[in-house]
Write an enzyme that holds these catalytic residues in place. Structure first.
Site, PDB file in Angstrom:
ATOM      1  N   ASP A   1      84.063 131.016  77.053  1.00  0.00           N
ATOM      2  CA  ASP A   1      82.958 131.035  78.039  1.00  0.00           C
ATOM      3  C   ASP A   1      83.213 131.871  79.291  1.00  0.00           C
ATOM      4  O   ASP A   1      82.804 131.475  80.394  1.00  0.00           O
ATOM      5  CB  ASP A   1      82.603 129.590  78.451  1.00  0.00           C
ATOM      6  CG  ASP A   1      82.131 128.748  77.274  1.00  0.00           C
ATOM      7  OD1 ASP A   1      82.092 129.268  76.148  1.00  0.00           O
ATOM      8  OD2 ASP A   1      81.821 127.568  77.488  1.00  0.00           O
TER       9      ASP A   1
ATOM     10  N   LYS B   1      77.834 128.976  71.467  1.00  0.00           N
ATOM     11  CA  LYS B   1      78.069 127.551  71.169  1.00  0.00           C
ATOM     12  C   LYS B   1      77.147 126.705  72.057  1.00  0.00           C
ATOM     13  O   LYS B   1      77.114 126.886  73.264  1.00  0.00           O
ATOM     14  CB  LYS B   1      79.547 127.186  71.372  1.00  0.00           C
ATOM     15  CG  LYS B   1      80.068 127.293  72.785  1.00  0.00           C
ATOM     16  CD  LYS B   1      81.524 126.857  72.805  1.00  0.00           C
ATOM     17  CE  LYS B   1      82.131 126.764  74.178  1.00  0.00           C
ATOM     18  NZ  LYS B   1      81.381 126.064  75.227  1.00  0.00           N
TER      19      LYS B   1
ATOM     20  N   CYS C   1      84.951 122.856  78.887  1.00  0.00           N
ATOM     21  CA  CYS C   1      84.868 123.470  77.552  1.00  0.00           C
ATOM     22  C   CYS C   1      86.237 123.816  76.966  1.00  0.00           C
ATOM     23  O   CYS C   1      86.420 123.769  75.745  1.00  0.00           O
ATOM     24  CB  CYS C   1      83.965 124.687  77.604  1.00  0.00           C
ATOM     25  SG  CYS C   1      82.248 124.203  77.910  1.00  0.00           S
TER      26      CYS C   1
HETATM   27  C1  C5J Z   1      82.260 125.147  80.492  1.00  0.00           C
HETATM   28  C2  C5J Z   1      80.777 123.744  81.766  1.00  0.00           C
HETATM   29  N1  C5J Z   1      82.302 126.330  79.885  1.00  0.00           N
HETATM   30  N2  C5J Z   1      81.663 123.546  82.739  1.00  0.00           N
HETATM   31  N3  C5J Z   1      81.037 124.608  80.753  1.00  0.00           N
HETATM   32  O1  C5J Z   1      83.266 124.573  80.843  1.00  0.00           O
HETATM   33  O2  C5J Z   1      79.707 123.191  81.797  1.00  0.00           O
END
Ligand code: C5J
Length: 224
Positions: A24, A129, A162
C-alpha cells in the site's frame, strides 16, 4: 545457506528466492490530500521511508526476485466495501468520496496509484486488495504457490494495520516472513514499535524483523 541477522534470531534464506511484498505505498496513504490525511494523520513519516524502500526494491529487481505491490483499493461501485468499513469514524471524507486526488481508495483514481519512485514495472504484480490483509480476496496465494515462494520480505504501510494483518495472514498460511523495519512505517511511532515487538516476541510468533542494512547484503550474498 545464507542467514540474515534478525530479531529474534537468524532468518535463513531459502534456495527459492523470497518475494518482496510492498504493501500500500499508494498516494492515498503517503501524500497530503489522500485518505490517510483525511483521517487526520501527518503523512510525513510514511513518505520518509520511500528512499530506503526504493534501494531495497532496486536490489530485488537486480536479483530478479518476485516483486508484489499491493494497493488498498475498492471498486468504483463500492460493492466490495462493507458499509461497516465505509461508515466507520467521524471523518468528513469517506472511502469513495471525492478528494483532491480523486475518489478516496478507489481503484484507478490518481490517489490510488503507487508513489512514483516505487511504481510497479512490467513483470511485477500490482494487486488491488479490498481488505487490510493482502491475502483477502486477492490472487496472492495462487501467485506465491505458482512461483514456489516460501519466504516473504514484507514492507510498506501502515505497520500495525495492513502490514501486520498481511504478515499474520501469511503466517497462518505457512510462509516464513521477515519485516524490513526501516521499510515500513506508521502514523503512530509507538504503534510501529509495539508491532515489531509483537511480531518477534515469543520466539518470533509472527516472524522476524531486520533492517535493510542487514537484509540487502544478505540477499546479495545469497542470490547475487
Ligand atoms: C493500511 C490503513 N494500508 N491504515 N491501511 O494500513 O487503513
Amino acid at each position: 545457506m545464507t542467514t540474515i541477522k534478525a530479531t529474534p534470531y537468524e532468518y535463513e534464506l531459502p534456495e527459492t528466492k523470497p518475494a518482496l511484498i510492498i504493501i500500500d505505498m499508494q498516494r492515498d496513504f503517503v501524500e497530503p490530500g489522500g485518505f490517510g490525511s483525511a483521517l487526520g494523520n501527518d503523512v510525513t513519516p510514511l513518505m520518509n521511508i520511500v528512499p530506503t524502500l526504493q534501494k531495497l526494491l532496486a536490489v530485488a529487481r537486480n536479483l530478479k526476485m518476485p516483486i508484489i505491490h499491493t494497493r488498498e483499493a475498492h471498486l468504483p461501485d463500492l460493492s466490495d466495501c462493507p458499509p461497516a468499513k465505509r461508515l466507520r469514524g467521524k471523518s468528513g471524507l469517506r472511502i469513495g468520496d471525492e478528494g483532491p486526488m480523486g475518489r478516496l481508495l478507489i481503484d484507478g483514481e490518481p490517489g490510488n496509484e503507487i508513489v512514483e519512485p516505487l511504481a510497479p514495472r512490467a513483470g511485477e504484480y500490482d494487486l488491488a486488495k479490498p481488505g487490510k490483509g493482502a491475502f483477502y480476496r486477492t490472487p496472492l496465494q495462487d501467485i506465491l504457490k505458482a512461483l514456489k515462494v516460501t519466504h516473504l520480505l514484507i514492507t510498506g504501510v501502515t505497520t500495525e494495520v495492513c502490514v501486520q494483518t498481511t504478515m499474520r495472514e501469511a503466517n497462518d498460511r505457512g510462509y516464513e516472513c521477515l519485516l524490513v523495519e526501516d521499510c515500513t512505517e506508521s502514523y503512530f511511532p509507538e504503534f510501529k514499535r509495539a508491532t515489531l515487538d509483537m511480531i518477534t516476541a515469543q520466539g518470533g510468533i509472527v516472524g522476524w524483523v531486520a533492517p535493510s542494512s542487514v537484509v540487502i547484503p544478505a540477499l546479495e550474498r545469497a542470490y547475487g
